[in-house]
Enzyme design. Sequence first.
Site, short mmCIF file in Angstrom:
data_model
loop_
_atom_site.label_atom_id
_atom_site.label_comp_id
_atom_site.label_asym_id
_atom_site.label_seq_id
_atom_site.Cartn_x
_atom_site.Cartn_y
_atom_site.Cartn_z
N GLY A 180 1.68 -2.68 -6.22
CA GLY A 180 1.61 -1.37 -5.60
C GLY A 180 0.26 -0.72 -5.85
N GLY A 181 0.23 0.21 -6.80
CA GLY A 181 -0.98 1.00 -7.08
C GLY A 181 -2.25 0.18 -7.20
N HIS B 187 12.92 -2.67 -0.61
CA HIS B 187 12.14 -2.08 -1.70
C HIS B 187 12.96 -0.95 -2.33
CE1 HIS B 187 9.08 0.13 -3.87
NE2 HIS B 187 8.38 -0.99 -3.87
N TRP C 155 0.82 -1.22 0.00
CA TRP C 155 0.00 0.00 0.00
C TRP C 155 0.85 1.26 0.00
CZ3 TRP C 155 -4.44 -1.02 4.14
CH2 TRP C 155 -5.23 -2.09 3.69
N LYS C 156 2.15 1.12 0.26
CA LYS C 156 3.05 2.29 0.37
C LYS C 156 2.46 3.28 1.37
CE LYS C 156 4.79 1.17 -4.13
NZ LYS C 156 5.46 1.58 -5.35
N SER D 26 4.07 -2.20 -11.93
CA SER D 26 2.93 -1.92 -12.82
C SER D 26 2.12 -3.16 -13.20
CB SER D 26 3.41 -1.17 -14.08
OG SER D 26 3.99 0.06 -13.72
P1 PGA Z 1 3.41 -0.59 -8.70
O1 PGA Z 1 4.43 -0.78 -7.46
O2 PGA Z 1 2.59 -1.84 -8.80
O3 PGA Z 1 2.58 0.62 -8.32
O4 PGA Z 1 4.25 -0.35 -9.91
C1 PGA Z 1 5.01 -2.03 -7.17
C2 PGA Z 1 5.87 -1.92 -5.94
O5 PGA Z 1 6.52 -0.88 -5.75
O6 PGA Z 1 5.93 -2.85 -5.11
#
Ligand code: PGA
Length: 252
Positions: free
Chosen positions: A233-234, A95, A10-11, A212
Amino acid sequence: MRRPFVAGNWKMHGTRAENAVLIEALLLGLPAQPSVDIAVCPPFVYLWEVARLVKGSGLGVGAQSVCAEPVGAFTGEASATMLKDVGCQYVIVGHSERRGIFKETDALVARKFLAAHSHGLIPILCVGETLEERERGQMAEVVSRQLRAVLDVAGVEAMRTAVVAYEPVWAIGTGKNASPAQAQEAHAHIRAEVAARDAKIAAALRVLYGGSVKATNAREIFAMPDVDGGLIGGASLKADEFLKICAAAQAH
Ligand code: PGA
């Protein structure tokens, strides 16, 4: 023989209210008996509450980082013991945002990995090259250096209970994913690097792809023989997207 694994990173996103909505949707949408391990990695401050929300559901919880030290005067940090205490099973280490923005070195990442491993957390070790490194043809060299730093400190045995995530930095948050062939090449390289120390451990090691991943590209990436799931991520912030990605992993 390798059970697929999908983890949502989720960052630094979310609020208590948004997290509750997202978790509720995930719990409703996930199959009762998934053939995939699934986890979410919220920011530190939400770990305890999210761990309580998912309790008994089979949905795992991970942190996004951990302090290399066990206890003491380390302002702003959280130890592996604390992460276990609030209900984490996993922790992301190395990360690229930690390596790049917060200047974490290979040596520090290795110590964090060891701290996680020795306290019974499953480390999700991220490795991957930058765009400049890829353009210079250094993917294999960079990934090997990052892996060896950990293997030299923690030993190959520690990989029995760890997960590796190949995350090319140029693909993270850019909307530009690695092609399935590029992912497969890097994943095979990671597995070979571990196999050089122990072939059995390498064969059982789960290597996730991150960068991505979306509902529309997950299936073709997860179909590669050395790709065992994803670090998302996103797309992990939207329940329907994340559920579709989990379903794509389940299909393999
Ligand atoms: P992203 O990020 O899917 O938004 O590209 C992946 C991650 O940083 O783990």
